[in-house]
Design a protein around this motif. Structure first.
Motif, PDB file in Angstrom:
ATOM      1  N   ASP A   1       0.413  -1.383  -0.180  1.00  0.00           N
ATOM      2  CA  ASP A   1      -0.053   0.102  -0.250  1.00  0.00           C
ATOM      3  C   ASP A   1       1.138   1.083   0.129  1.00  0.00           C
ATOM      4  O   ASP A   1       0.696   2.057  -0.614  1.00  0.00           O
TER       5      ASP A   1
ATOM      6  N   LYS B   1       1.619   1.579  -3.615  1.00  0.00           N
ATOM      7  CA  LYS B   1       0.752   1.978  -4.406  1.00  0.00           C
ATOM      8  C   LYS B   1       0.196   3.397  -3.793  1.00  0.00           C
ATOM      9  O   LYS B   1       0.069   4.525  -4.725  1.00  0.00           O
ATOM     10  N   ASN B   2       0.594   4.489  -2.761  1.00  0.00           N
ATOM     11  CA  ASN B   2       0.254   5.255  -2.827  1.00  0.00           C
ATOM     12  C   ASN B   2       1.470   6.984  -2.872  1.00  0.00           C
ATOM     13  O   ASN B   2       0.942   7.516  -3.357  1.00  0.00           O
TER      14      ASN B   2
ATOM     15  N   ASP C   1       3.022   6.269  -5.925  1.00  0.00           N
ATOM     16  CA  ASP C   1       2.557   6.144  -6.517  1.00  0.00           C
ATOM     17  C   ASP C   1       1.431   7.481  -7.734  1.00  0.00           C
ATOM     18  O   ASP C   1       1.485   7.874  -8.043  1.00  0.00           O
ATOM     19  N   ASP C   2       0.494   6.821  -6.515  1.00  0.00           N
ATOM     20  CA  ASP C   2      -0.870   7.734  -6.850  1.00  0.00           C
ATOM     21  C   ASP C   2      -0.497   9.021  -6.288  1.00  0.00           C
ATOM     22  O   ASP C   2      -1.199  10.295  -7.291  1.00  0.00           O
ATOM     23  N   HIS C   3       0.647   9.391  -5.568  1.00  0.00           N
ATOM     24  CA  HIS C   3       0.045  10.631  -5.227  1.00  0.00           C
ATOM     25  C   HIS C   3       1.409  11.633  -5.838  1.00  0.00           C
ATOM     26  O   HIS C   3       0.664  12.909  -6.297  1.00  0.00           O
ATOM     27  N   TYR C   4       1.922   9.950  -6.695  1.00  0.00           N
ATOM     28  CA  TYR C   4       2.796  11.441  -7.629  1.00  0.00           C
ATOM     29  C   TYR C   4       2.539  11.052  -9.466  1.00  0.00           C
ATOM     30  O   TYR C   4       3.642  11.775 -10.562  1.00  0.00           O
ATOM     31  N   TYR C   5       1.456  10.516  -9.115  1.00  0.00           N
ATOM     32  CA  TYR C   5       0.738  10.205 -11.004  1.00  0.00           C
ATOM     33  C   TYR C   5       1.956   9.729 -11.482  1.00  0.00           C
ATOM     34  O   TYR C   5       2.148   9.825 -12.644  1.00  0.00           O
TER      35      TYR C   5
ATOM     36  N   THR D   1       3.246   5.869 -13.403  1.00  0.00           N
ATOM     37  CA  THR D   1       2.579   5.245 -13.890  1.00  0.00           C
ATOM     38  C   THR D   1       4.198   3.907 -13.516  1.00  0.00           C
ATOM     39  O   THR D   1       4.950   4.375 -14.485  1.00  0.00           O
ATOM     40  N   ARG D   2       3.936   2.828 -13.424  1.00  0.00           N
ATOM     41  CA  ARG D   2       5.088   1.157 -14.051  1.00  0.00           C
ATOM     42  C   ARG D   2       4.483   0.467 -15.510  1.00  0.00           C
ATOM     43  O   ARG D   2       2.988  -0.245 -14.869  1.00  0.00           O
TER      44      ARG D   2
END
Length: 273
Positions: free
Chosen positions: A98, A101-102, A104-108, A110-111
């Motif tokens: 988590d 994922k948090n 990556d979500d915070h900074y937009y 993608t991998r």
């Protein structure tokens, strides 16, 4: 960015937290240690591995389970993995995923690969445990303190020590698991440097150390930091290490870590009482 390179060792350093990811190339194997952080940084490491693996097996070594150190796991194909038995039994795997994922979500972010907690093929169960891959010999040591599941890895043929989140020239001890175990691990680190005639030490963050005196100096300063912090807490003194924090790089970030260390030691004191 590559910050260190010789015939066998290539160290990539992320722009985030000066995090080091190491690739070691011998006649027998490619070892990838803690591939981190950003997608373009990890893709660069993947290309390096693809260009250099030849017929070699590729092993990923995870020094511990902090999310920044496992974030690149699934970017590599046809690999074998190494970590401690405590890494395998970590009860917080879902929390760690988590965190990735948090982030990556915070900074937009993608991998192009899956985010997953590493599955481990070879577990480190005891100090001095060895793994021979052809003529390449790895020796492992448990290193609890920063986390419960940390390990040191020595590549004997290269007089190289991979220290994880210990012995950094830009960080003092971050104590997430146990201050007592951290002190024991620092003492063990000093012994390992002597026993294996270590010439190069790669920490998880900061500069590559090629001077034994500097390695020992950082180990001593780390031990002294914990000792002074415990003394202040035990004697009810006002924390007198704030000035110390101001003397190291990135003090605003480290002040929070310093306060977290105080909370950790206070928790340990309460658990003993």
């Amino acid at each position: 960015m590559i910050i260190f390179k010789d015939n066998a060792i290539t160290v990539f350093q992320s722009v985030l937290y000066k995090t080091n990811s190491t690739i070691i190339k011998t006649d027998d194997v490619l070892l990838v240690v803690d591939p981190s952080w950003l997608p373009n940084e990890i893709i660069g490491m993947r290309h390096y591995v693809e260009d250099n693996r030849g017929k070699r097996d590729v092993y990923l070594i995870f020094t511990h389970s902090d999310y920044d150190h496992i974030i690149g796991y699934k970017a590599f194909k046809d690999i074998k993995t190494i970590a401690s038995e405590e890494f395998i039994s970590n009860p917080n795997k879902d929390i760690i995923i988590d965190q990735i994922k948090n982030f990556d979500d915070h900074y937009y972010i993608t991998r192009d690969y899956e985010i997953a907690y590493p599955e481990i093929n070879y577990s480190v169960r005891e100090d001095g445990q060895r793994l021979n891959i052809g003529d390449t010999c790895l020796t492992f040591y448990k290193a609890p303190g920063h986390t419960k599941d940390s390990i040191f890895t020595v590549i004997d043929n290269l007089n190289l020590l991979i220290a994880g989140d210990y012995c950094s020239d830009i960080e003092f001890p971050f104590i997430y698991y146990s201050s007592t175990e951290y002190e024991k691990t620092l003492s063990k680190l000093n012994q390992i440097i002597g026993i294996h005639e270590v010439q190069t030490l790669i920490p998880g963050h900061g500069s590559i150390l090629c001077d034994v005196n500097m390695m020992q100096d950082i180990q001593l300063r780390s031990s002294e930091y914990i000792k002074q912090l415990k003394f202040s807490i035990a004697n009810g003194l006002d924390d007198d290490l704030e000035n110390f924090v101001d003397t190291i790089p990135f003090p605003q970030s480290h002040k929070k870590s310093h306060k977290d260390n105080i909370k950790q030691i206070l928790t340990e004191v309460m658990e003993k009482s």
